[in-house]
Design a protein around this motif. Structure first.
Motif, short mmCIF file in Angstrom:
data_model
loop_
_atom_site.label_atom_id
_atom_site.label_comp_id
_atom_site.label_asym_id
_atom_site.label_seq_id
_atom_site.Cartn_x
_atom_site.Cartn_y
_atom_site.Cartn_z
N GLY A 216 60.33 35.38 10.96
CA GLY A 216 59.45 36.32 11.66
C GLY A 216 59.41 37.69 11.06
O GLY A 216 58.44 38.43 11.23
N PHE A 217 60.48 38.06 10.33
CA PHE A 217 60.53 39.38 9.73
C PHE A 217 61.43 39.34 8.51
O PHE A 217 62.48 38.71 8.53
N GLN A 218 61.02 40.02 7.46
CA GLN A 218 61.88 40.17 6.28
C GLN A 218 61.68 41.54 5.66
O GLN A 218 60.56 42.04 5.57
N ASP A 219 62.77 42.15 5.29
CA ASP A 219 62.76 43.42 4.57
C ASP A 219 63.80 43.28 3.46
O ASP A 219 65.00 43.36 3.71
N LEU A 220 63.32 43.06 2.25
CA LEU A 220 64.21 42.87 1.11
C LEU A 220 64.30 44.11 0.24
O LEU A 220 64.70 44.05 -0.92
N ASN A 221 63.95 45.26 0.83
CA ASN A 221 64.03 46.54 0.12
C ASN A 221 64.64 47.61 1.00
O ASN A 221 64.26 48.78 0.93
N TYR A 222 65.58 47.23 1.82
CA TYR A 222 66.24 48.15 2.74
C TYR A 222 67.08 49.14 1.93
O TYR A 222 67.70 48.79 0.93
N GLY A 223 67.12 50.37 2.37
CA GLY A 223 67.89 51.39 1.68
C GLY A 223 69.31 51.47 2.20
O GLY A 223 69.54 51.37 3.41
N LEU A 224 70.28 51.65 1.32
CA LEU A 224 71.67 51.78 1.72
C LEU A 224 71.81 52.95 2.70
O LEU A 224 71.45 54.08 2.40
N ALA A 230 63.42 51.15 12.77
CA ALA A 230 62.11 50.58 12.45
C ALA A 230 62.21 49.07 12.22
O ALA A 230 61.38 48.30 12.75
N ASP A 231 63.20 48.63 11.47
CA ASP A 231 63.36 47.20 11.22
C ASP A 231 63.73 46.45 12.50
O ASP A 231 63.26 45.33 12.75
N VAL A 232 64.55 47.07 13.32
CA VAL A 232 64.96 46.42 14.57
C VAL A 232 63.77 46.25 15.50
O VAL A 232 63.58 45.18 16.11
N LEU A 233 62.94 47.27 15.62
CA LEU A 233 61.77 47.15 16.48
C LEU A 233 60.79 46.10 15.94
O LEU A 233 60.15 45.37 16.72
N ALA A 234 60.70 46.01 14.61
CA ALA A 234 59.84 44.98 14.03
C ALA A 234 60.39 43.59 14.31
O ALA A 234 59.63 42.64 14.58
N MET A 235 61.71 43.43 14.26
CA MET A 235 62.31 42.14 14.59
C MET A 235 62.12 41.81 16.06
O MET A 235 61.87 40.65 16.43
N LYS A 236 62.21 42.82 16.90
CA LYS A 236 62.00 42.59 18.34
C LYS A 236 60.57 42.12 18.59
O LYS A 236 60.34 41.18 19.37
N ALA A 237 59.61 42.75 17.92
CA ALA A 237 58.21 42.35 18.09
C ALA A 237 57.97 40.93 17.59
O ALA A 237 57.07 40.23 18.08
N ALA A 258 71.80 48.82 16.78
CA ALA A 258 70.42 49.18 17.12
C ALA A 258 69.74 48.05 17.90
O ALA A 258 68.91 48.32 18.79
N MET A 259 70.06 46.80 17.58
CA MET A 259 69.49 45.68 18.34
C MET A 259 69.93 45.74 19.80
O MET A 259 69.13 45.54 20.72
N ILE A 260 71.21 46.04 20.02
CA ILE A 260 71.71 46.15 21.39
C ILE A 260 71.03 47.30 22.12
O ILE A 260 70.59 47.16 23.28
N GLN A 261 70.91 48.44 21.44
CA GLN A 261 70.29 49.60 22.06
C GLN A 261 68.82 49.37 22.40
O GLN A 261 68.29 49.98 23.33
N ASN A 262 68.18 48.46 21.69
CA ASN A 262 66.76 48.18 21.92
C ASN A 262 66.53 46.88 22.67
O ASN A 262 65.43 46.31 22.62
#
Length: 437
Positions: A216-224, A230-237, A258-262
């Motif tokens: 459902g979601f992939q981000d293979l360019n996440y910054g250290l 932003a990624d968590v909200l996209a996964m939630k959606a 962040a997943m727990i917080q959202n």
């Protein structure tokens, strides 16, 4: 080898220091015995001198500097029992490449040409540029394999084989997602480094999609260290119910928090690196449901299945004796496993009655078809472990449970900790000789 560890190293490479590394001698004692005389470098009638090559300083040191304590702990145990064929083994030279490719080659040469070591036991570096020199010189080297510098070199020995193949973990990930977690939407996040994190999680995405599991979601360019919201909200959606990460522990934890917080409660996380109790100790509630994928018998198996995995109990006992602060450290375990393989090869050579040579040691290990580290890993057939990843692909899984607990999960019949899959994503029996059978 199932590529699951140190996936973060590439993203930090640009920050590495160019400070010249060093090879630090430590005091070596002397053993006694009646071994067959050998003219090999580093070998006397009562001792064998080896070195290590690891990133012990610089920005990447935290990823590699806890390898050698495991090597020393196992050597101490062997030496206390008299050594091998009357010879005691000493890690006398500990070379630090500072995380620099140039220093790695320089220190590799120093260990051989200046220090005259018999072997290198405890290689842990993100840039193993010295690999080609070792192979040219016929130096047996044992270490923590995180790059493809190890591929196709008969003298180099990683703990689980010496051919890095990111696709080898696909069957295990697919089986867990489908059969055990019944995932309907998977989120995958990695750093944008093709040679490590991105390559590993790119293979995860490929394997899931080929098995018709919805990504459902992939981000293979996440910054250290990037903000996770932003990624968590996209996964939630995307209604993600399984998150798979090819990042290091602090970023994994930030995503989980962040997943727990959202409001993404009940979502499982699978960390392909970061099997570190320090995260659990400091953030127990935030890590409930986190699953670690491991290539060795998990530490927890020793107490969860008493008497079933004696080799892991022996490892824990040894580390508690020699370095208790690192008893549950995954990197220290890798060093211990390297030392086990080296000593096993020495014993096989000693049994021949011939003078010890580097070439004969390499040849002896490459004839081993059922290596398990004396009961610590799934079976590796070293006759083909340098040039391919051969099924079955086996892994063990540990899950964080409420109450600050870790539990081995997805076990097979008779408390077998290894889940093994084939290229068709089917569960298959482990090879004969696998610990727990």
């Amino acid at each position: 080898m199932v590529a699951t560890t140190a996936l973060v190293v590439g993203v930090l490479g640009a920050a590495c220091s160019n400070t010249t590394g060093s090879s630090t001698p430590t005091t070596a004692g002397s053993g006694t015995g009646t071994a067959v005389t050998s003219s090999a470098p580093g070998v006397t009638k009562n001792s064998i001198i080896v070195g290590s090559l690891a990133t012990a300083s610089g920005p990447l040191a935290g990823q590699f500097n806890q390898l050698t304590p495991g090597v020393k702990a196992y050597f101490n145990t062997v030496n206390a029992a008299g050594g091998v064929d009357g010879r005691k083994i000493y890690l006398k030279y500990e070379a630090d490449d500072t995380g620099s490719p140039t220093d790695d080659t320089t220190q590799a040469r120093n260990l051989v040409e200046q220090d005259h070591v018999f072997a290198v036991v405890g290689v842990g570096t993100p840039f193993f540029s010295g690999a080609s020199f070792f192979s040219t010189e016929g130096i047996p080297a044992f270490g923590y394999m995180v790059t493809q510098d190890w591929n196709n070199r008969a003298d180099l020995f990683g703990g689980y084989g010496s051919y890095l193949d990111y696709t080898a973990s696909q069957p295990d990930e697919v089986i867990v997602a489908q059969k055990y977690l019944h995932a309907t939407s998977v989120g995958v996040i990695a750093y944008g480094i093709a040679a490590s994190s991105k390559g590993a999680c790119g293979a995860v995405v490929q394997g899931l999609q080929e098995a018709h599991i919805h990504v459902g979601f992939q981000d293979l360019n996440y910054g250290l260290g990037a903000p996770p919201t932003a990624d968590v909200l996209a996964m939630k959606a995307a209604h993600v119910d399984l998150f798979i990460s090819c990042m290091e522990g602090s970023d994994n934890l930030a995503i989980d928090q962040a997943m727990i917080q959202n409001g993404m409660t009940g979502v499982h996380s699978m960390w392909l690196t970061g099997y570190d109790r320090a995260y659990l100790t400091s953030n127990p509630q935030d890590m409930v449901g986190v699953i670690f994928l491991e290539e060795h018998v998990p530490f927890e198996a020793a107490t969860q299945f008493p008497g079933k995995y004696p080799a892991m109990q022996q490892y824990l006992t040894t580390m508690k004796k020699y370095d208790p602060s690192l008893e549950y450290n995954d990197l220290t375990f890798e060093g211990y496993l390297n030392a086990v393989q080296f000593v096993q090869g020495l014993r096989e050579e000693a049994a021949t009655g011939k003078p010890l040579t580097q070439a004969d040691l390499i040849a002896a290990i490459n004839k081993e078809t059922d290596f398990t580290g004396d009961g610590l890993t799934a079976v590796t057939n070293w006759s083909n472990a340098h040039d391919s990843a051969v099924p079955p692909y086996c892994a063990a899984f540990v899950e964080v449970e409420p109450g600050d607990k870790l539990k081995v999960v997805f076990t097979q019949a008779n408390d077998e900790v290894f889940l093994c899959g084939n290229s068709q994503n089917q569960i298959v029996p482990p090879l004969p000789g696998t610990p727990g059978l």
